[in-house]
Design a protein around this motif. Structure first.
Motif, mmCIF file in Angstrom:
data_model
loop_
_atom_site.group_PDB
_atom_site.id
_atom_site.type_symbol
_atom_site.label_atom_id
_atom_site.label_comp_id
_atom_site.label_asym_id
_atom_site.label_seq_id
_atom_site.Cartn_x
_atom_site.Cartn_y
_atom_site.Cartn_z
ATOM 1 N N SER A 191 0.810 -1.209 0.000
ATOM 2 C CA SER A 191 0.000 0.000 0.000
ATOM 3 C C SER A 191 0.848 1.265 0.000
ATOM 4 O O SER A 191 0.358 2.347 0.308
ATOM 5 C CB SER A 191 -0.913 0.003 1.242
ATOM 6 O OG SER A 191 -0.135 -0.095 2.432
ATOM 7 N N GLY A 192 2.126 1.119 -0.335
ATOM 8 C CA GLY A 192 3.022 2.259 -0.300
ATOM 9 C C GLY A 192 2.847 3.196 -1.476
ATOM 10 O O GLY A 192 2.292 2.831 -2.521
ATOM 11 N N ASP A 193 3.363 4.403 -1.323
ATOM 12 C CA ASP A 193 3.262 5.414 -2.382
ATOM 13 C C ASP A 193 4.192 5.129 -3.556
ATOM 14 O O ASP A 193 3.950 5.598 -4.668
ATOM 15 C CB ASP A 193 3.593 6.799 -1.809
ATOM 16 C CG ASP A 193 2.535 7.280 -0.828
ATOM 17 O OD1 ASP A 193 1.378 6.819 -0.933
ATOM 18 O OD2 ASP A 193 2.871 8.110 0.040
ATOM 19 N N HIS A 194 5.255 4.393 -3.302
ATOM 20 C CA HIS A 194 6.217 4.074 -4.365
ATOM 21 C C HIS A 194 5.733 2.835 -5.112
ATOM 22 O O HIS A 194 5.670 1.743 -4.557
ATOM 23 C CB HIS A 194 7.604 3.831 -3.759
ATOM 24 C CG HIS A 194 8.698 3.837 -4.779
ATOM 25 N ND1 HIS A 194 9.951 4.313 -4.506
ATOM 26 C CD2 HIS A 194 8.732 3.433 -6.078
ATOM 27 C CE1 HIS A 194 10.710 4.190 -5.588
ATOM 28 N NE2 HIS A 194 9.991 3.654 -6.552
ATOM 29 N N PHE A 215 6.108 0.356 -0.345
ATOM 30 C CA PHE A 215 5.951 0.101 -1.771
ATOM 31 C C PHE A 215 4.612 -0.550 -2.105
ATOM 32 O O PHE A 215 4.016 -1.239 -1.272
ATOM 33 C CB PHE A 215 7.061 -0.848 -2.266
ATOM 34 C CG PHE A 215 8.452 -0.337 -2.069
ATOM 35 C CD1 PHE A 215 8.982 0.631 -2.900
ATOM 36 C CD2 PHE A 215 9.245 -0.833 -1.040
ATOM 37 C CE1 PHE A 215 10.277 1.107 -2.720
ATOM 38 C CE2 PHE A 215 10.539 -0.371 -0.850
ATOM 39 C CZ PHE A 215 11.051 0.609 -1.684
ATOM 40 N N THR A 216 4.163 -0.348 -3.331
ATOM 41 C CA THR A 216 3.095 -1.145 -3.928
ATOM 42 C C THR A 216 3.699 -1.878 -5.119
ATOM 43 O O THR A 216 4.234 -1.259 -6.038
ATOM 44 C CB THR A 216 1.931 -0.268 -4.407
ATOM 45 O OG1 THR A 216 1.337 0.384 -3.275
ATOM 46 C CG2 THR A 216 0.868 -1.115 -5.098
ATOM 47 N N TYR A 217 3.647 -3.203 -5.073
ATOM 48 C CA TYR A 217 4.223 -4.050 -6.119
ATOM 49 C C TYR A 217 3.123 -4.622 -6.995
ATOM 50 O O TYR A 217 2.151 -5.199 -6.489
ATOM 51 C CB TYR A 217 4.991 -5.218 -5.498
ATOM 52 C CG TYR A 217 6.311 -4.868 -4.865
ATOM 53 C CD1 TYR A 217 7.486 -4.899 -5.605
ATOM 54 C CD2 TYR A 217 6.401 -4.528 -3.508
ATOM 55 C CE1 TYR A 217 8.721 -4.602 -5.023
ATOM 56 C CE2 TYR A 217 7.620 -4.236 -2.918
ATOM 57 C CZ TYR A 217 8.774 -4.269 -3.678
ATOM 58 O OH TYR A 217 9.980 -3.972 -3.096
ATOM 59 N N ALA A 218 3.278 -4.487 -8.305
ATOM 60 C CA ALA A 218 2.360 -5.122 -9.268
ATOM 61 C C ALA A 218 3.166 -6.119 -10.083
ATOM 62 O O ALA A 218 4.124 -5.739 -10.775
ATOM 63 C CB ALA A 218 1.720 -4.086 -10.180
ATOM 64 N N TYR A 219 2.800 -7.397 -9.991
ATOM 65 C CA TYR A 219 3.533 -8.487 -10.635
ATOM 66 C C TYR A 219 2.864 -8.847 -11.951
ATOM 67 O O TYR A 219 1.692 -9.228 -11.983
ATOM 68 C CB TYR A 219 3.586 -9.699 -9.705
ATOM 69 C CG TYR A 219 4.345 -9.431 -8.426
ATOM 70 C CD1 TYR A 219 5.709 -9.694 -8.346
ATOM 71 C CD2 TYR A 219 3.708 -8.884 -7.312
ATOM 72 C CE1 TYR A 219 6.419 -9.423 -7.176
ATOM 73 C CE2 TYR A 219 4.408 -8.618 -6.140
ATOM 74 C CZ TYR A 219 5.764 -8.891 -6.079
ATOM 75 O OH TYR A 219 6.459 -8.612 -4.922
ATOM 76 N N LEU A 220 3.627 -8.728 -13.026
ATOM 77 C CA LEU A 220 3.103 -8.912 -14.377
ATOM 78 C C LEU A 220 3.434 -10.305 -14.909
ATOM 79 O O LEU A 220 4.515 -10.833 -14.659
ATOM 80 C CB LEU A 220 3.700 -7.839 -15.284
ATOM 81 C CG LEU A 220 3.289 -7.809 -16.759
ATOM 82 C CD1 LEU A 220 3.233 -6.366 -17.251
ATOM 83 C CD2 LEU A 220 4.306 -8.585 -17.618
ATOM 84 N N ASP A 221 2.500 -10.900 -15.645
ATOM 85 C CA ASP A 221 2.744 -12.101 -16.444
ATOM 86 C C ASP A 221 2.733 -11.702 -17.915
ATOM 87 O O ASP A 221 1.726 -11.161 -18.413
ATOM 88 C CB ASP A 221 1.658 -13.163 -16.219
ATOM 89 C CG ASP A 221 1.821 -13.945 -14.935
ATOM 90 O OD1 ASP A 221 2.898 -13.866 -14.309
ATOM 91 O OD2 ASP A 221 0.867 -14.646 -14.538
ATOM 92 N N PHE A 257 6.348 5.360 -12.104
ATOM 93 C CA PHE A 257 6.577 4.094 -11.395
ATOM 94 C C PHE A 257 8.030 3.696 -11.587
ATOM 95 O O PHE A 257 8.735 4.207 -12.467
ATOM 96 C CB PHE A 257 5.656 2.994 -11.941
ATOM 97 C CG PHE A 257 5.713 2.842 -13.438
ATOM 98 C CD1 PHE A 257 6.594 1.949 -14.049
ATOM 99 C CD2 PHE A 257 4.897 3.623 -14.261
ATOM 100 C CE1 PHE A 257 6.657 1.837 -15.423
ATOM 101 C CE2 PHE A 257 4.953 3.514 -15.650
ATOM 102 C CZ PHE A 257 5.835 2.621 -16.231
ATOM 103 N N SER A 258 8.490 2.753 -10.765
ATOM 104 C CA SER A 258 9.778 2.102 -10.979
ATOM 105 C C SER A 258 9.536 0.741 -11.623
ATOM 106 O O SER A 258 8.415 0.214 -11.601
ATOM 107 C CB SER A 258 10.517 1.924 -9.653
ATOM 108 O OG SER A 258 10.971 3.167 -9.152
ATOM 109 N N VAL A 259 10.595 0.170 -12.189
ATOM 110 C CA VAL A 259 10.488 -1.147 -12.811
ATOM 111 C C VAL A 259 11.569 -2.056 -12.236
ATOM 112 O O VAL A 259 12.749 -1.686 -12.195
ATOM 113 C CB VAL A 259 10.634 -1.097 -14.345
ATOM 114 C CG1 VAL A 259 10.211 -2.436 -14.956
ATOM 115 C CG2 VAL A 259 9.828 0.038 -14.940
#
Length: 247
Positions: free
Chosen positions: A10-13, A40-46, A81-83
């Motif tokens: 739930s982070g802003d980054h 951080f908020t992490y979004a995991y992509l397939d 966003f960062s990658v």
């Protein structure tokens, strides 16, 4: 297509996370238990052809993969966003940054393959393609010689459940043939390359030209017996190094 397999934190980054060749986003499962979800908020992509997107046709080249990643960020409503990417996904992370430098605040590329391509002779290329028959032997023999038996079994089992041979062969072509080394200097944000000290494939020497081409590049090493899958082999140190490198 919804390329996002999971969102955590739930982070802003905001961090868009890209996987490598042999496995979908589940390659990050061990590391996910170590992430700072308040910061951080992490979004995991397939990628198409993997995991939640297994029915989709594989992306066309690293540029096609970068386009999928940028589309996913659009769907999430992330203007910046960062990658974070592993191996094939690490190179894709660098490509995302060159295509949308105004959106990418930082890049962390974990054991990334070269943005200049990895020129394999015919016999070696065929051996990588043929490794579909026994990916465990390929991982241990060429990428992670010290990987724990249980971790190796989990990687192989998930490999079989999250992709097929056509996807394996298509993305092999993708990660061996990028050609944008001369453009990565257009990204001026921080880009950190992380290698495993025991990775026989992606070494500091292999990444020398990539590091030299970056305007704001750094090299870090996960020490000890960590090979090509340091987020599996040494998750605590890998996550700590990665999160220290996200801006």
């Amino acid at each position: 297509m919804n390329a996002i397999a999971a969102i955590e934190g739930s982070g802003d980054h905001r961090i868009l996370v890209l996987h490598g060749w042999a496995l979908d986003s589940s390659v990050w499962l061990t590391a996910r238990a170590r992430t700072d979800q308040s910061r951080f908020t992490y979004a995991y992509l397939d990628f198409p052809g993997y995991g939640v997107n297994r029915p989709e046709a594989p992306a066309d080249g690293i540029d096609g993969m970068a386009a999928v990643a940028l589309d996913a960020a659009d769907q999430l409503g992330w203007s910046t966003f960062s990658v974070l990417g592993h191996s094939m996904g690490g190179t894709t992370a660098l490509r995302v940054a060159t295509l949308a430098p105004e959106r990418v605040t930082s890049v962390v590329a974990l054991t990334p393959v070269s943005p200049a391509g990895t020129r394999l002779d015919e016999a070696t290329y065929c051996s990588f393609a043929g490794a579909w028959a026994d990916p465990g032997a390929a991982i241990r023999g060429a990428l992670a010689p010290y990987i724990d038996e249980t971790d190796l079994k989990n990687l192989v089992d998930r490999n079989r459940s999250t992709m097929d041979q056509a996807t394996w062969e298509s993305y092999l072509k993708n990660w061996t043939s990028p050609d944008f080394l001369d453009r990565i200097g257009t990204y001026e944000g921080p880009a950190t390359l992380i290698v495993g000290e025991s990775d026989p494939f992606v070494t500091a020497e292999y990444l020398r030209d990539t590091l030299a081409a970056l305007k704001n590049g750094y090299l870090k090493t996960v020490k000890g017996k960590a090979g090509h899958y340091p987020m599996v082999e040494n998750a605590p140190e890998t996550v700590a190094l990665a999160e220290q490198s996200l801006y």
